[in-house]
Design a protein around this motif. Sequence first.
Motif, short mmCIF file in Angstrom:
data_model
loop_
_atom_site.label_atom_id
_atom_site.label_comp_id
_atom_site.label_asym_id
_atom_site.label_seq_id
_atom_site.Cartn_x
_atom_site.Cartn_y
_atom_site.Cartn_z
N SER A 52 40.97 51.69 35.92
CA SER A 52 40.35 52.90 35.35
C SER A 52 40.48 54.05 36.34
O SER A 52 40.50 55.22 35.95
CB SER A 52 38.88 52.64 35.01
N LEU A 53 40.56 53.73 37.64
CA LEU A 53 40.99 54.72 38.62
C LEU A 53 42.52 54.78 38.60
O LEU A 53 43.18 53.77 38.28
CB LEU A 53 40.51 54.33 40.02
N PRO A 54 43.10 55.93 38.91
CA PRO A 54 44.56 56.08 38.74
C PRO A 54 45.39 55.37 39.81
O PRO A 54 46.33 55.95 40.37
CB PRO A 54 44.75 57.59 38.77
N PHE A 55 45.02 54.11 40.11
CA PHE A 55 45.87 53.31 40.98
C PHE A 55 47.16 52.97 40.23
O PHE A 55 47.16 52.86 39.01
CB PHE A 55 45.17 52.01 41.40
N CYS A 56 48.23 52.76 40.98
CA CYS A 56 49.47 52.34 40.35
C CYS A 56 49.62 50.84 40.48
O CYS A 56 49.00 50.21 41.35
CB CYS A 56 50.68 53.06 40.94
N ILE A 57 50.41 50.24 39.63
CA ILE A 57 50.58 48.80 39.58
C ILE A 57 51.94 48.43 40.16
O ILE A 57 52.89 49.23 40.13
CB ILE A 57 50.44 48.30 38.12
N GLY A 58 52.03 47.23 40.71
CA GLY A 58 53.30 46.77 41.26
C GLY A 58 54.36 46.56 40.18
O GLY A 58 54.07 46.59 38.98
N SER A 59 55.54 46.30 40.62
CA SER A 59 56.67 46.21 39.69
C SER A 59 56.82 44.84 39.05
O SER A 59 57.59 44.69 38.09
CB SER A 59 57.97 46.56 40.43
N LYS A 60 56.12 43.84 39.52
CA LYS A 60 56.28 42.49 38.98
C LYS A 60 55.74 42.43 37.56
O LYS A 60 54.79 43.14 37.21
CB LYS A 60 55.57 41.47 39.86
N GLN A 61 56.31 41.57 36.75
CA GLN A 61 55.94 41.48 35.34
C GLN A 61 54.46 41.15 35.19
O GLN A 61 53.92 40.30 35.89
CB GLN A 61 56.79 40.42 34.64
N THR A 62 53.81 41.83 34.25
CA THR A 62 52.37 41.69 34.06
C THR A 62 52.04 40.33 33.45
O THR A 62 52.74 39.82 32.59
CB THR A 62 51.85 42.81 33.13
N ILE A 63 50.93 39.76 33.94
CA ILE A 63 50.40 38.51 33.39
C ILE A 63 49.04 38.83 32.81
O ILE A 63 48.20 39.46 33.46
CB ILE A 63 50.25 37.43 34.48
N SER A 64 48.80 38.41 31.57
CA SER A 64 47.50 38.66 30.95
C SER A 64 46.51 37.59 31.40
O SER A 64 46.87 36.43 31.58
CB SER A 64 47.62 38.63 29.43
N HIS A 65 45.27 38.00 31.56
CA HIS A 65 44.22 37.05 31.95
C HIS A 65 43.32 36.80 30.75
O HIS A 65 42.90 37.74 30.07
CB HIS A 65 43.38 37.59 33.10
N TYR A 66 43.03 35.56 30.50
CA TYR A 66 42.14 35.20 29.41
C TYR A 66 40.85 34.66 30.01
O TYR A 66 40.88 33.89 30.97
CB TYR A 66 42.78 34.12 28.52
N HIS A 67 39.73 35.09 29.41
CA HIS A 67 38.45 34.60 29.91
C HIS A 67 38.38 33.09 29.73
O HIS A 67 38.50 32.58 28.62
CB HIS A 67 37.29 35.27 29.15
N GLU A 68 38.15 32.39 30.82
CA GLU A 68 38.11 30.93 30.75
C GLU A 68 36.75 30.45 30.28
O GLU A 68 36.63 29.40 29.66
CB GLU A 68 38.43 30.34 32.11
N THR A 69 35.70 31.16 30.57
CA THR A 69 34.35 30.73 30.21
C THR A 69 33.61 31.89 29.56
O THR A 69 33.93 33.06 29.77
CB THR A 69 33.55 30.26 31.43
N LEU A 70 32.57 31.52 28.79
CA LEU A 70 31.73 32.53 28.16
C LEU A 70 30.99 33.34 29.22
O LEU A 70 30.83 34.56 29.10
CB LEU A 70 30.75 31.84 27.22
N GLY A 71 30.53 32.65 30.28
CA GLY A 71 29.81 33.34 31.34
C GLY A 71 30.66 34.39 32.02
O GLY A 71 30.18 35.47 32.38
N GLU A 72 31.95 34.10 32.21
CA GLU A 72 32.86 35.07 32.83
C GLU A 72 32.98 36.33 31.99
O GLU A 72 32.97 37.45 32.50
CB GLU A 72 34.23 34.41 33.01
N ALA A 73 33.06 36.15 30.67
CA ALA A 73 33.16 37.31 29.78
C ALA A 73 31.86 38.10 29.76
O ALA A 73 31.87 39.34 29.77
CB ALA A 73 33.51 36.85 28.37
N LEU A 74 30.71 37.41 29.76
CA LEU A 74 29.42 38.10 29.71
C LEU A 74 29.12 38.84 31.00
O LEU A 74 28.38 39.83 31.00
CB LEU A 74 28.31 37.09 29.43
#
Length: 581
Positions: A52-74
Amino acid sequence: MKSTILVLFWCCVGLVRSDEHTHTYEENEEVVLWMNTVGPYHNRQETYAYFSLPFCIGSKQTISHYHETLGEALQGVELEFSGLDIEFKAEIAATPYCEIELSDERQKAFVYAVKNHYWYQMYIDDLPIWGIVGETDENGGSMNHYIWTHKKFDIGYNGNQIVDVNLTSENKVRLDLNAKIPFTYEVNWRKSPIKYEDRFDKYLDPNFFQHRIHWFSIFNSFMMVIFLVGLVSMILMRTLRKDYARYSKDEEMDDMERDLGDEYGWKQVHGDVFRPASQPMIFSALIGTGYQVVTVALCVIIFAILGELYTERGSLLSTAIFVYAATSPINGYCGGSLYARMGGKVWIRQMLLSAFLLPALVCGTAFLINFIAIYYHASRAIPFGTMVAVTCICLFVILPLTLVGTVLGRNLAGQPDYPCRINAVPRPIPEKKWFMEPAVIICLGGILPFGSIFIEMYFIFTSFWAYKIYYVYGFMLLVFVILMIVTVCVTIVCTYFLLNAEDYRWQWTSFLAAASTSGYVYLYSFYYFFFKTKMYGLFQTTFYFGYMALFSLTLGLLCGTVGYIGTSLFVRKIYSTVKID
């Protein structure tokens, strides 16, 4: 359940080679650097997605992260791939990975972040890393703002496992309009003697949690327990014995002696003491929920002691949700049987109230705060899918299990078995001293239980609202047991004085006198907010007081139920022993 979630996770991200779930790596295997959140240092719960801050991202291909647990999402975990190429045991010299040009909007965003002491959090192999966005420097009367552009990672490994990660921020660059800022990173690997199972020890603070004050508070509470147990024992063994002796002489007394005041005390309300409490549906729902909360609290503390839940993101919250859902039959059984013994007929409504009382309070508060989080675009905003998951747990797990418990409770323990008959006409309650009124007893009843836990409350608050990881669950278990004993002793004493004043309204009084502990805890949270933290802003203030209100209400249910259980056994015991004509 957790293994099923992990399997689904692997199906979704099967292209990822790094094994951050088994935490073992082959040489030159990919190690993923996840960027989590960024936010002001003094408002720990006010966090935003890292990019959300205008940091830039590296060039490596993006990997999506999925919430593994309900607690992590909450808990607002927002893991995003950094784009940095890191491989196990592969040294990387200082390497640029992206560059940004400071437009007016980007400069203002970074300056605001630096002014408000923004920090960010990252993860490598589930090990948290923290860094500061930048710093300010006063030069010649003007304030200059700088950003750190170089990330130096020193990663320790033991065999084929990562056991230590350190971040050093270097190369600060002034935030000038239209300046081009390159970002670089560096990775150094070193062999470490740290064992894998001890790798979280560096994040713990034994000097804080095992301070002599902590030990002294436990000793102080233990002495309070000895005093209260002695006081209750005195009441049971000496005062009650005198009462029994006095009541055994009732037949020998003439009318003049009774008029002079010898005929008084708790025996006189034997025909009303087991009269159902007012509002039996609400009362039984509160008691049933309290039984469940006591069970959940005890189970989660024990699981935390045995399983070191603090080492995994969201695991403590996930465990609490799972245990709460699984223990719903206890709620139905205890609440349903109590409602049946009180003569309640609308048992389905009582069952629904028991099942949804606490979930409705929690979800209502969370969703209200969620609207504010959405307005601020904070990572604490609960995703819609998570809301649906929580709703499904309530409807398809908690409700059916509560129904099963209620049916069992009504059929197995729903018949009243009081030692005294209940009079058809309620006995008038005589006037008494002001300090014997139920309202006064309720207000005073929570002081001693709060006194036994308030030091522990400081450590718990600090771990949640500041940057400490709470790990001394052995202390918590001991304080939990002390709180239960103190609460039971205090409510028994309060109920004895109430019944001696010939006031038989002991059910609500015992529950509320014990539950008033939560009121003192909530008042203490105000002190903690204003004098122990530097929080500010609408979002953080709402988040703090909203969730502290939930914590206090849950503690009130716990203490109130324990107080009622102990008092109920006490009342049943004394009235089953005395001879009633």
